[in-house]
Write a protein that holds these residues in place. Structure first.
Motif, PDB file in Angstrom:
ATOM      1  N   ARG A  14       1.890   7.917  -7.456  1.00 34.41           N
ATOM      2  CA  ARG A  14       2.968   8.781  -8.233  1.00 34.41           C
ATOM      3  C   ARG A  14       4.093   9.244  -7.135  1.00 34.41           C
ATOM      4  O   ARG A  14       3.750   9.081  -6.025  1.00 34.41           O
ATOM      5  N   PHE A  15       5.331   9.485  -7.717  1.00 32.68           N
ATOM      6  CA  PHE A  15       6.280   9.723  -6.820  1.00 32.68           C
ATOM      7  C   PHE A  15       6.143  10.906  -6.011  1.00 32.68           C
ATOM      8  O   PHE A  15       6.374  10.888  -4.876  1.00 32.68           O
ATOM      9  N   ASN A  16       5.406  12.090  -6.362  1.00 27.61           N
ATOM     10  CA  ASN A  16       5.159  13.116  -5.654  1.00 27.61           C
ATOM     11  C   ASN A  16       3.839  12.831  -4.817  1.00 27.61           C
ATOM     12  O   ASN A  16       3.721  13.951  -4.054  1.00 27.61           O
ATOM     13  N   ASP A  17       3.406  11.784  -4.572  1.00 24.95           N
ATOM     14  CA  ASP A  17       2.452  11.322  -3.542  1.00 24.95           C
ATOM     15  C   ASP A  17       3.377  11.191  -2.180  1.00 24.95           C
ATOM     16  O   ASP A  17       2.511  11.470  -1.086  1.00 24.95           O
ATOM     17  N   PHE A  18       4.558  11.017  -2.170  1.00 29.40           N
ATOM     18  CA  PHE A  18       5.174  10.614  -0.969  1.00 29.40           C
ATOM     19  C   PHE A  18       6.169  11.702  -0.638  1.00 29.40           C
ATOM     20  O   PHE A  18       6.589  11.898   0.600  1.00 29.40           O
ATOM     21  N   THR A  67       0.706  -1.258   0.200  1.00 25.20           N
ATOM     22  CA  THR A  67      -0.213   0.011   0.024  1.00 25.20           C
ATOM     23  C   THR A  67       0.776   1.205  -0.138  1.00 25.20           C
ATOM     24  O   THR A  67       2.171   0.977   0.158  1.00 25.20           O
ATOM     25  N   ALA A  68       0.264   2.336  -0.240  1.00 23.47           N
ATOM     26  CA  ALA A  68       1.169   3.621  -0.223  1.00 23.47           C
ATOM     27  C   ALA A  68       1.775   3.776   1.240  1.00 23.47           C
ATOM     28  O   ALA A  68       2.723   4.399   1.138  1.00 23.47           O
ATOM     29  N   ASP A  69       1.055   3.364   2.168  1.00 20.55           N
ATOM     30  CA  ASP A  69       1.498   3.662   3.555  1.00 20.55           C
ATOM     31  C   ASP A  69       2.707   2.651   3.781  1.00 20.55           C
ATOM     32  O   ASP A  69       3.736   3.030   4.292  1.00 20.55           O
TER      33      ASP A  69
END
Length: 433
Positions: free
Chosen positions: A192-196, A142-144
């Motif tokens: 997307r990378f800029n989500d992080f 997951t993103a988390d």
């Protein structure tokens, strides 16, 4: 042989039971419906989900170990509920580590990728991705989870640009696995990378500037006199803005003095597209002089920059050249940067500059401007090399007639070009080879 034995599933327990030929099936009361049935050779077994009287094979052991099956079990049950007539057989790619092993091997066998890119991917997987994500189940991505195990810890250890490359590699691996049916869904879809991170990735500052080129030319003149191969490698890159990889692998067969062209094969180019660079009179004179030096030293081989083994300089050997020349103050890529920035100062068209660097302009743009590109590229390089003559390049290549008179203090070279007898001379030289 007893039909079934109740155990607590673990890899050690399964292997212990495999040695007991009286046992055919294993089950764990903590996981109702999940059975492991040994084959006759006891070295392999099949995982089943049992519904009523129907045994549905879902995976094979030891390809899929206990921890992997238990991690995938909720998803397997859901698939069986949605499509009870279809056996939800698992490929064995349950953990992120398994996916990375598969994708790393796939990249290593991809002939379209350069050795440098393969090595970079191999290092990223071995040094960062697998240590941090290898034990994570695909269903738990997951993103988390990515932020916790990879993105946030790594941003404190590596550059953001390198972290973005690792993110892109992981994303591509998941996409490819999904397309080939190796996983049921892509857990990174939409990420997307800029989500992080919202931090901007800034380009590396140039360590060579136009005002330093006069001193640099003196350094390269000295290098050419003391170690012609070192000096020539740097001069070729500065004169054309080429990359270190495509320059170090240059062959004399790809240099046409009569045709005034340097051909870079697609296999040597980072973009995997062939590249043709016009040769100015200055460069033809420099190549003639350099070839004579090589022949005087007894070298008649195929490469402009040979190693002692007769092959072109390796990546490591070429890097050491710039360690010697730059002394830590600048690198080979800084030559490419300062060339491009000075072209802009000289008024060279931006599209032509990008084409000289062999950057991709997109299919439509490349097709549209290809017809006039060679003439414009030649004019751009003639302007650039005439400017370089004004800061000492002429003393290195030895062309006796000045192609244009410029001042050290002027940014723009003179537009006039004086003809020379070099074309006739190098044509004869080319015909002898």
């Amino acid at each position: 042989m007893s039909a079934t034995r109740e155990v607590k599933f673990s890899e050690a327990e399964v292997r212990r039971q495999a040695a007991d030929k009286s046992v055919r099936d294993l089950r764990d009361p903590r996981h109702p419906g999940l059975y492991l049935r040994f084959w006759s050779n006891r070295e392999r077994a099949t995982w089943h989900l049992v519904r009523g009287k129907k045994w549905v094979p879902v995976a094979r052991w030891p390809e899929l170990g206990v921890s992997a099956v238990l991690a995938e079990l909720p998803a397997l049950r859901q698939r069986l509920l949605r499509s009870p007539a279809t056996a939800p057989v698992v490929s064995g790619m349950v953990s992120v580590g398994q996916l990375l092993d598969w994708y790393g091997d796939r990249m290593a066998r991809d002939r379209s990728l350069s050795a440098k890119r393969k090595a970079g991917a191999r290092s990223a997987i071995a040094q960062h991705l697998k240590p941090r994500l290898g034990e994570l189940a695909v269903v738990d991505v997951t993103a988390d989870a990515l932020d916790k195990h990879l993105m946030w810890p790594c941003q404190a250890e590596v550059s953001l640009s390198y972290l973005r490359q690792m993110f892109a590699l992981l994303l591509t691996a998941f996409r490819q696995a999904l397309q080939l049916g190796l996983i049921d869904r892509n857990p990174m879809a939409g990420m997307r990378f800029n989500d992080f991170t919202k931090a901007k990735i800034l380009p590396k500052a140039a360590r060579l500037r136009g005002v330093q080129l006069a001193d640099l030319m003196q350094l390269l003149a000295q290098a050419f006199a003391e170690s012609p191969s070192d000096g020539m490698l740097a001069l070729m890159m500065l004169a054309h803005g080429t990359r270190i990889g495509e320059t170090r692998m240059a062959r004399w067969a790809d240099i046409s003095l009569a045709g005034a062209e340097w051909f870079i094969p697609a296999a040597n180019a980072k973009t995997r597209t062939e590249h043709r660079l016009p040769l100015t009179d200055q460069l033809k004179a420099l190549l003639v002089r350099y070839r004579a030096i090589q022949q005087g030293q007894g070298y008649e081989g195929a490469y402009l920059f040979p190693s002692r083994r007769g092959l072109p300089l390796s990546e490591a050997q070429a890097s050491k050249v710039f360690t010697r020349l730059g002394q830590g103050a600048w690198t080979s890529h800084d030559l490419r940067k300062v060339s491009r920035s000075t072209w802009t100062d000289l008024g060279i068209d931006g599209h032509i500059g990008e084409m000289l660097l062999n950057h991709s302009l997109g299919k439509i743009a490349s097709t549209y401007i290809h017809t006039q590109a060679m003439r414009q590229r030649r004019a751009a390089l003639e302007k650039w090399h005439a400017w370089l003559d004004g800061i000492g390049f002429g003393a290195i290549h030895g062309l006796t007639e000045t192609l244009s008179e410029i001042s050290h203090n002027r940014t723009q070279p003179a537009d006039g070009v004086v003809s020379s007898d070099l074309t006739e001379f190098v044509t004869r030289e080319d015909s002898k080879r």
